[in-house]
Design a protein around this motif. Sequence first.
Motif, PDB file in Angstrom:
ATOM      1  N   VAL A  98      -5.211  12.417  -6.443  1.00 15.56           N
ATOM      2  CA  VAL A  98      -4.741  11.350  -5.850  1.00 15.56           C
ATOM      3  C   VAL A  98      -3.835  11.989  -4.754  1.00 15.56           C
ATOM      4  O   VAL A  98      -3.033  12.695  -5.041  1.00 15.56           O
ATOM      5  CB  VAL A  98      -4.132  10.721  -6.685  1.00 15.56           C
ATOM      6  N   LEU A  99      -3.941  11.263  -3.625  1.00 22.36           N
ATOM      7  CA  LEU A  99      -3.067  11.551  -2.159  1.00 22.36           C
ATOM      8  C   LEU A  99      -1.688  10.554  -2.162  1.00 22.36           C
ATOM      9  O   LEU A  99      -0.847  10.989  -1.756  1.00 22.36           O
ATOM     10  CB  LEU A  99      -3.832  11.630  -1.035  1.00 22.36           C
ATOM     11  N   TYR A 100      -2.343   9.446  -2.494  1.00 18.89           N
ATOM     12  CA  TYR A 100      -1.147   8.370  -2.434  1.00 18.89           C
ATOM     13  C   TYR A 100      -1.714   7.032  -3.622  1.00 18.89           C
ATOM     14  O   TYR A 100      -2.947   6.947  -3.556  1.00 18.89           O
ATOM     15  CB  TYR A 100      -1.225   7.566  -0.999  1.00 18.89           C
ATOM     16  N   ALA A 101      -0.803   6.632  -4.399  1.00 20.63           N
ATOM     17  CA  ALA A 101      -0.995   5.528  -5.239  1.00 20.63           C
ATOM     18  C   ALA A 101       0.065   4.406  -4.997  1.00 20.63           C
ATOM     19  O   ALA A 101       1.391   4.915  -5.317  1.00 20.63           O
ATOM     20  CB  ALA A 101      -1.282   5.991  -6.690  1.00 20.63           C
ATOM     21  N   GLY A 102      -0.261   3.214  -4.721  1.00 22.01           N
ATOM     22  CA  GLY A 102       0.805   2.203  -4.365  1.00 22.01           C
ATOM     23  C   GLY A 102       0.340   0.829  -5.306  1.00 22.01           C
ATOM     24  O   GLY A 102      -0.721   0.404  -5.147  1.00 22.01           O
ATOM     25  N   PRO A 103       1.393   0.324  -5.829  1.00 26.04           N
ATOM     26  CA  PRO A 103       1.193  -0.907  -6.484  1.00 26.04           C
ATOM     27  C   PRO A 103       1.134  -2.056  -5.446  1.00 26.04           C
ATOM     28  O   PRO A 103       1.466  -1.777  -4.201  1.00 26.04           O
ATOM     29  CB  PRO A 103       2.194  -0.998  -7.597  1.00 26.04           C
ATOM     30  N   ASN A 104       1.190  -3.456  -5.879  1.00 26.70           N
ATOM     31  CA  ASN A 104       0.921  -4.416  -5.208  1.00 26.70           C
ATOM     32  C   ASN A 104       2.287  -4.875  -4.488  1.00 26.70           C
ATOM     33  O   ASN A 104       2.344  -5.576  -3.402  1.00 26.70           O
ATOM     34  CB  ASN A 104       0.379  -5.520  -5.508  1.00 26.70           C
ATOM     35  N   VAL A 105       3.243  -4.213  -5.102  1.00 30.27           N
ATOM     36  CA  VAL A 105       4.599  -4.535  -4.349  1.00 30.27           C
ATOM     37  C   VAL A 105       5.305  -3.201  -3.294  1.00 30.27           C
ATOM     38  O   VAL A 105       6.437  -3.415  -3.077  1.00 30.27           O
ATOM     39  CB  VAL A 105       5.876  -4.613  -5.667  1.00 30.27           C
ATOM     40  N   ASP A 106       4.270  -2.526  -3.156  1.00 29.64           N
ATOM     41  CA  ASP A 106       4.857  -1.571  -2.181  1.00 29.64           C
ATOM     42  C   ASP A 106       4.715  -2.039  -0.608  1.00 29.64           C
ATOM     43  O   ASP A 106       3.826  -2.371  -0.277  1.00 29.64           O
ATOM     44  CB  ASP A 106       3.715  -0.264  -2.089  1.00 29.64           C
ATOM     45  N   GLY A 107       5.889  -2.097  -0.180  1.00 29.11           N
ATOM     46  CA  GLY A 107       5.956  -2.597   1.165  1.00 29.11           C
ATOM     47  C   GLY A 107       6.288  -1.837   2.231  1.00 29.11           C
ATOM     48  O   GLY A 107       6.628  -1.984   3.431  1.00 29.11           O
ATOM     49  N   ARG A 108       6.158  -0.384   2.059  1.00 27.09           N
ATOM     50  CA  ARG A 108       6.250   0.653   3.060  1.00 27.09           C
ATOM     51  C   ARG A 108       5.449   0.492   4.416  1.00 27.09           C
ATOM     52  O   ARG A 108       5.870   1.136   5.549  1.00 27.09           O
ATOM     53  CB  ARG A 108       5.825   1.982   2.463  1.00 27.09           C
ATOM     54  N   ALA A 109       4.356  -0.251   4.260  1.00 27.18           N
ATOM     55  CA  ALA A 109       3.676  -0.370   5.608  1.00 27.18           C
ATOM     56  C   ALA A 109       3.900  -1.685   6.341  1.00 27.18           C
ATOM     57  O   ALA A 109       2.904  -1.822   7.303  1.00 27.18           O
ATOM     58  CB  ALA A 109       2.006   0.002   5.321  1.00 27.18           C
ATOM     59  N   VAL A 110       4.995  -2.180   6.424  1.00 21.50           N
ATOM     60  CA  VAL A 110       5.187  -3.541   7.003  1.00 21.50           C
ATOM     61  C   VAL A 110       5.114  -3.206   8.352  1.00 21.50           C
ATOM     62  O   VAL A 110       4.459  -4.117   9.287  1.00 21.50           O
ATOM     63  CB  VAL A 110       6.888  -4.053   6.465  1.00 21.50           C
ATOM     64  N   LEU A 111       5.502  -2.419   8.853  1.00 22.98           N
ATOM     65  CA  LEU A 111       5.485  -1.976  10.454  1.00 22.98           C
ATOM     66  C   LEU A 111       4.103  -1.895  10.961  1.00 22.98           C
ATOM     67  O   LEU A 111       3.840  -2.333  12.053  1.00 22.98           O
ATOM     68  CB  LEU A 111       6.630  -0.871  10.902  1.00 22.98           C
ATOM     69  N   GLU A 112       3.241  -1.200  10.169  1.00 23.98           N
ATOM     70  CA  GLU A 112       2.090  -0.961  10.512  1.00 23.98           C
ATOM     71  C   GLU A 112       1.094  -2.184  10.210  1.00 23.98           C
ATOM     72  O   GLU A 112       0.044  -2.366  11.253  1.00 23.98           O
ATOM     73  CB  GLU A 112       1.317   0.131   9.413  1.00 23.98           C
ATOM     74  N   GLY A 113       1.508  -2.949   9.442  1.00 29.69           N
ATOM     75  CA  GLY A 113       0.710  -4.096   9.511  1.00 29.69           C
ATOM     76  C   GLY A 113       1.227  -5.222  10.874  1.00 29.69           C
ATOM     77  O   GLY A 113       0.316  -5.976  11.098  1.00 29.69           O
ATOM     78  N   LEU A 114       2.331  -5.033  11.083  1.00 23.86           N
ATOM     79  CA  LEU A 114       2.679  -5.887  11.957  1.00 23.86           C
ATOM     80  C   LEU A 114       2.004  -5.675  13.392  1.00 23.86           C
ATOM     81  O   LEU A 114       1.561  -6.162  14.134  1.00 23.86           O
ATOM     82  CB  LEU A 114       4.387  -5.897  12.486  1.00 23.86           C
ATOM     83  N   ASP A 115       1.952  -4.227  13.413  1.00 25.65           N
ATOM     84  CA  ASP A 115       0.962  -3.754  14.737  1.00 25.65           C
ATOM     85  C   ASP A 115      -0.360  -4.009  14.874  1.00 25.65           C
ATOM     86  O   ASP A 115      -0.730  -4.701  15.509  1.00 25.65           O
ATOM     87  CB  ASP A 115       1.172  -2.191  14.480  1.00 25.65           C
ATOM     88  N   LEU A 116      -0.940  -4.188  13.394  1.00 30.01           N
ATOM     89  CA  LEU A 116      -2.427  -4.386  13.247  1.00 30.01           C
ATOM     90  C   LEU A 116      -2.639  -6.087  13.561  1.00 30.01           C
ATOM     91  O   LEU A 116      -3.445  -6.635  14.521  1.00 30.01           O
ATOM     92  CB  LEU A 116      -2.863  -4.161  11.907  1.00 30.01           C
ATOM     93  N   GLU A 117      -1.501  -6.862  13.199  1.00 26.14           N
ATOM     94  CA  GLU A 117      -1.450  -8.225  13.518  1.00 26.14           C
ATOM     95  C   GLU A 117      -1.396  -8.422  15.068  1.00 26.14           C
ATOM     96  O   GLU A 117      -1.964  -9.366  15.394  1.00 26.14           O
ATOM     97  CB  GLU A 117      -0.595  -8.820  12.838  1.00 26.14           C
ATOM     98  N   SER A 118      -0.376  -7.597  15.814  1.00 25.20           N
ATOM     99  CA  SER A 118      -0.333  -7.938  17.127  1.00 25.20           C
ATOM    100  C   SER A 118      -1.561  -7.400  17.889  1.00 25.20           C
ATOM    101  O   SER A 118      -1.614  -8.192  18.888  1.00 25.20           O
ATOM    102  CB  SER A 118       0.758  -7.153  17.575  1.00 25.20           C
ATOM    103  N   ARG A 119      -2.306  -6.721  17.402  1.00 33.75           N
ATOM    104  CA  ARG A 119      -3.411  -6.078  18.000  1.00 33.75           C
ATOM    105  C   ARG A 119      -4.772  -7.105  17.766  1.00 33.75           C
ATOM    106  O   ARG A 119      -5.493  -7.236  18.926  1.00 33.75           O
ATOM    107  CB  ARG A 119      -3.861  -4.602  17.965  1.00 33.75           C
ATOM    108  N   LEU A 120      -4.923  -7.571  16.886  1.00 31.04           N
ATOM    109  CA  LEU A 120      -6.035  -8.446  16.564  1.00 31.04           C
ATOM    110  C   LEU A 120      -5.851 -10.029  16.338  1.00 31.04           C
ATOM    111  O   LEU A 120      -6.519 -10.835  16.599  1.00 31.04           O
ATOM    112  CB  LEU A 120      -6.926  -7.961  15.168  1.00 31.04           C
ATOM    113  N   GLY A 121      -4.595 -10.244  16.086  1.00 30.13           N
ATOM    114  CA  GLY A 121      -4.056 -11.544  16.101  1.00 30.13           C
ATOM    115  C   GLY A 121      -4.217 -12.113  14.729  1.00 30.13           C
ATOM    116  O   GLY A 121      -5.181 -12.027  13.981  1.00 30.13           O
TER     117      GLY A 121
END
Length: 217
Positions: A98-121
Amino acid sequence: MECIVTLDAGTGSGRCVAFDATGRVLAAAQEPFVYRLFEHPSLPMVRGCDLDADAFWGALAGCVRRVVQALPSAARVRGVLATSQREGCVFLDGDGRVLYAGPNVDGRAVLEGLDLESRLGAQRLHAITGHAPPYIFAAARYLWFRQQPEAARLAMILMLNDWITYRLSGERTAEHSSACESFLYDVSTRRWSDVILDAIGLPPAALPPLESAGAPA
């Protein structure tokens, strides 16, 4: 007496339940999960959350032991099923570590999600995945993980219930209903989404083959 054993990795606890062929509960056990919470370095109101994979597995194993001990002496386990919280995921290296394990409440990637949303809509992403926004899904977490020192070792992304199946059987597979909670899955074609994989730079080989629910592993 034939029975089915279910392992359920919920948000707050792990559970093991054994059912007979009519659906009657024969035995059940539950243990809480403990997560490490921390604040997002750039967004103080957003929480990150780590899942200790060894402790998590230990809690499930403890539930199994208690259930097996409580089963009637005539019980014969015919199968084991795994289910879990929806967006929980695990990143593995080539040896299954295991390199990374995260539950459904892990919000660490909010900024990366915003970036994906801005690129694809948002509209296009919703048409592909059936979800919006993409902030807590495996797709965004992969974009975050690419910036970590261990990124070069990533070999496989599994949803949490598929990781349990892997631990039990040694097979890396994905079940459709959990795959669609990864933000990497096209709900129209019932396949991993080439559009999203290309957008985030995730090699298709890092995702397991898709199987129907109940397919043996």
